[in-house]
Design a protein around this motif. Structure first.
Motif, mmCIF file in Angstrom:
data_model
loop_
_atom_site.group_PDB
_atom_site.id
_atom_site.type_symbol
_atom_site.label_atom_id
_atom_site.label_comp_id
_atom_site.label_asym_id
_atom_site.label_seq_id
_atom_site.Cartn_x
_atom_site.Cartn_y
_atom_site.Cartn_z
ATOM 1 N N ASN A 204 -36.626 31.060 -21.331
ATOM 2 C CA ASN A 204 -35.587 31.729 -20.537
ATOM 3 C C ASN A 204 -35.960 33.189 -20.298
ATOM 4 O OD1 ASN A 204 -33.972 29.448 -20.435
ATOM 5 N ND2 ASN A 204 -32.911 29.957 -22.344
ATOM 6 N N ILE A 205 -35.513 33.705 -19.164
ATOM 7 C CA ILE A 205 -35.768 35.115 -18.825
ATOM 8 C C ILE A 205 -34.695 35.975 -19.488
ATOM 9 C CG2 ILE A 205 -35.734 36.763 -16.914
ATOM 10 C CD1 ILE A 205 -37.117 34.509 -15.263
ATOM 11 N N GLU A 206 -35.131 36.981 -20.254
ATOM 12 C CA GLU A 206 -34.188 37.791 -21.031
ATOM 13 C C GLU A 206 -34.368 39.285 -20.810
ATOM 14 O OE1 GLU A 206 -35.059 36.573 -24.995
ATOM 15 O OE2 GLU A 206 -34.010 34.644 -24.823
ATOM 16 N N GLU A 207 -35.411 39.682 -20.095
ATOM 17 C CA GLU A 207 -35.740 41.100 -19.969
ATOM 18 C C GLU A 207 -36.038 41.429 -18.503
ATOM 19 O OE1 GLU A 207 -39.261 43.987 -21.688
ATOM 20 O OE2 GLU A 207 -38.726 42.205 -22.839
ATOM 21 N N GLY A 223 -36.055 39.612 -13.253
ATOM 22 C CA GLY A 223 -36.465 39.458 -14.644
ATOM 23 C C GLY A 223 -37.973 39.371 -14.767
ATOM 24 N N ARG A 371 -41.693 32.990 -17.425
ATOM 25 C CA ARG A 371 -41.998 33.477 -18.774
ATOM 26 C C ARG A 371 -42.322 32.259 -19.612
ATOM 27 N NH1 ARG A 371 -37.742 34.466 -22.940
ATOM 28 N NH2 ARG A 371 -38.825 35.289 -24.758
ATOM 29 N N TYR A 437 -30.118 37.002 -11.716
ATOM 30 C CA TYR A 437 -30.565 37.222 -13.095
ATOM 31 C C TYR A 437 -29.589 38.067 -13.911
ATOM 32 C CZ TYR A 437 -35.171 35.429 -11.780
ATOM 33 O OH TYR A 437 -36.197 34.633 -11.356
ATOM 34 N N HIS A 440 -28.249 36.803 -17.239
ATOM 35 C CA HIS A 440 -29.292 36.651 -18.261
ATOM 36 C C HIS A 440 -29.727 38.009 -18.828
ATOM 37 C CE1 HIS A 440 -29.719 32.486 -16.950
ATOM 38 N NE2 HIS A 440 -29.765 32.929 -15.719
ATOM 39 N N LEU A 441 -29.588 39.073 -18.018
ATOM 40 C CA LEU A 441 -30.121 40.385 -18.411
ATOM 41 C C LEU A 441 -29.056 41.295 -19.014
ATOM 42 C CD1 LEU A 441 -32.346 41.044 -15.239
ATOM 43 C CD2 LEU A 441 -33.040 40.041 -17.408
ATOM 44 N N PRO A 443 -27.268 41.259 -21.842
ATOM 45 C CA PRO A 443 -27.477 41.720 -23.232
ATOM 46 C C PRO A 443 -28.549 42.796 -23.339
ATOM 47 C CG PRO A 443 -27.376 39.316 -23.154
ATOM 48 C CD PRO A 443 -27.434 39.789 -21.734
ATOM 49 N N TYR A 444 -29.618 42.690 -22.536
ATOM 50 C CA TYR A 444 -30.695 43.691 -22.574
ATOM 51 C C TYR A 444 -30.157 45.048 -22.115
ATOM 52 C CZ TYR A 444 -35.110 46.058 -21.623
ATOM 53 O OH TYR A 444 -36.140 46.971 -21.618
#
Length: 590
Positions: A204-207, A223, A371, A437, A440-441, A443-444
């Motif tokens: 998964n894309i997180e950043e 991401g 990723r 995205y 997904h982003l 939290p970052y």
């Protein structure tokens, strides 16, 4: 090798007979000058070939020789800082051989054979290794440590390995496989460009890919491992946006593909990049860049090859555990090349003359992003982020290339010539662009930029959307019809547009903005908006608040250097003091 004869020539498409053992996508050498081509169709012993070089002067009856191999690229030390054409021929070496104009039939290896590299072994004799495992390292540039990996399909016990200086074709390691065979490893390996390189699994894309461009990072982020497209009409700044992303994105490796753009734009890249400094290390940006140049005046068929050449090189660095950013400029020219070759093949056309397989061909390219967990026992992660420019004719976003691209990408940056002509750069329309995205982003952003960063972003977007609807009212009945609150919304949205979204690529401090600075800038604009709203409710006059000197300080806050971010706190204090004084004056007047 099997030799056939040319029977028909139609531009870049050549028909040859008498090649009985040829396979689809085999590379062939066409004519007396050995022009490089690829088999794209087979019926019995008749092969249809797309030729990656100019076919003028070819004649029926000339020989066609198959190599028995698919179109492949060479992968090893020497890729970084290279400038290739669409089929991985180094342009600087071609210039040494043929001068400023590329002659037909020139064969130059993608990686220099005579250069020696320092190889340092990271495994020892007796170690068990498998596909994707790193057996050694080569310092390729000041920024890139090139990792030598066990090729796909090989595993066993290391029976010989040595450190030292080697050329790319020298044997550096020997592996004994389970069935007793000895596999010799060199610093170089080959890989067919149309076959995606394998990995363990997609993650998964997180950043986010931090680009330093505020409209992208804050409002429409991509991401690391994501896909984005930049469609826009001529003159709206697609190429400049991609240049900015190549310069400033926090990727480890940049692969820039000029697939069919004008030669002068690619020249700008080639001349500018060697002089640019990497913002993180201060070293030349070329020390982490690979350029693939296949401009609009180069052979049409090689445009498609250039896209797959670039993505294969990107996958190779991803497999080392690097985060790669790939720029393709522009996929419309690549699609036009497909249309031309499809026409020469007399295939049934689809929308606007493009081939029926346009959508699937675009998808095969973008779906190689992601990723991933790489092959190898160290569980390293790598990613490829693909950013593709699209050049729709007349800026018509309903045309097939844009629509087929939007089906597979997750981020849409809609460039508008109206904004470009108004000198608003990057000319990305904040009302029609989107990014899938953001969930997904989140939290970052909360961890790195600020806990309320996404809330600020959403509030700013809301103000910009309110501004669009209020401007309709203003155009119909005038600004006098608006309430104080609505006029404040217009002013705050204008501040977001001009003081935040607008960015000067040529200003030392404004060309790149860190996430921390973006958070401070946006929170400052919205802090003024909230304080002004409170003041109006307490009786302050709107015109007095809009004429406060602190507004000039907010407008110039984008030019505050990254090492002086404490200035933003001082501006906040000025907002409190100046708006506070107007509340008192307003209250007395009432």
């Amino acid at each position: 090798m099997n030799e056939g004869k040319i029977v028909k020539i139609a531009g870049p498409v050549v028909i040859a007979k008498g090649i009985p053992y040829a396979k689809m996508y085999d590379v062939v050498k066409v004519g007396e000058k050995h022009l490089i081509g690829e088999i794209i169709g087979l019926v019995e012993d008749t092969a249809t070939i797309q030729v990656y070089e100019e076919t003028a002067g070819l004649a029926p009856g000339e020989p066609v020789v198959t190599t028995g191999e698919p179109l492949s690229v060479e992968l090893g030390p020497g890729l970084i800082q290279s400038i290739y054409d669409g089929i991985q021929r180094p342009l600087d070496e071609i210039e040494e051989i043929a001068g400023a104009f590329i002659e037909r039939g020139i064969e130059v290896p993608g990686i220099k054979r005579d250069k020696e590299w320092d190889f340092k072994a990271t495994v020892k004799i007796g170690d068990s290794v498998g596909e994707g495992d790193i057996v050694g390292e080569v310092p390729e540039s000041e920024l890139v440590m090139h990792k030598i990996m066990v090729p796909y399909g090989i595993s066993g016990e290391v029976i010989e390995i040595k450190s030292g200086k080697f050329k790319v074709e020298d044997v550096v390691c020997k592996i004994k496989t389970k069935d007793g065979n000895i596999e010799e490893l060199t610093l170089i390996q080959r890989w067919p460009v149309r076959k995606p390189r394998p990995f363990k699994k997609k993650l998964n894309i997180e950043e986010p890919l931090i680009t330093g461009q505020r409209v992208i990072d804050t409002f429409f982020p991509v991401g690391k491992g994501g896909t984005a497209c930049i469609p826009g009409p001529f003159g709206s700044g697609k190429t400049v946006v991609q240049h900015q992303l190549a310069k400033w994105s926090d990727a480890d490796i940049v692969v820039y593909i000029g697939c069919g753009e004008r030669g002068n734009e690619m020249t700008d890249v080639l001349l500018e990049f060697p002089h640019l400094k990497d913002p993180r290390s201060g070293k030349p940006l070329m020390n982490r860049t690979v350029l693939v140049a296949n401009t609009s005046n180069m052979p049409v068929a090689a445009r498609e090859a250039s896209v797959f050449t670039g993505i294969t090189i990107a996958e190779y660095f991803r497999d080392m555990g690097y985060k790669v950013a790939l720029m393709a400029d522009s996929t419309s020219r690549w699609a036009e090349a497909m249309r031309e070759i499809s026409g020469r093949l007399e295939e049934m056309p689809g929308d606007e003359g493009f081939p029926a397989y346009l959508g699937s061909r675009i998808a095969t390219f973008y779906e190689r992003a992601g990723r991933v967990q790489c092959l190898g026992r160290d569980n390293r992660e790598g990613s490829i982020s693909i950013i593709g420019a699209v050049s729709p004719p007349g800026g018509d976003l309903s045309e097939p290339v844009t629509q087929n691209t939007l089906r597979v990408v997750q981020v849409f940056w809609s460039l508008e010539d109206r904004l470009a002509y108004a000198r608003h750069f990057p000319a990305i329309n904040w009302l029609t662009s989107y990014s899938l995205y953001i969930p997904h982003l989140t939290p970052y952003y909360q961890k790195i930029a600020g806990k309320d960063f996404v809330e600020l972003r959403n509030e700013a977007m809301s103000l910009l959307e309110q501004e669009a609807s209020l401007q309709e009212i203003v155009r119909l009945v005038g600004i006098e019809a608006l309430s104080k609150h609505e006029r404040l919304v217009l002013e705050s949205a204008k501040s977001i547009r001009e003081d935040y979204l607008q960015q000067n690529a040529f200003d030392e401090y404004d060309t790149y903005t860190s996430l921390t600075k973006q958070y401070k800038m946006l929170s400052l604009i919205l802090y003024f908006h909230h304080k002004a709203e409170e003041a109006i409710q307490k009786g302050a006059l709107l015109d007095d608040i809009l004429n406060l000197p602190v507004r000039e300080r907010i407008a110039k806050a984008k030019f505050i250097p990254e090492n002086k971010l404490s200035e933003y706190d001082k501006i906040r204090e000025e907002i409190d003091n100046e708006i506070g004084s107007k509340v008192l004056v307003g209250g007395e007047e009432e």
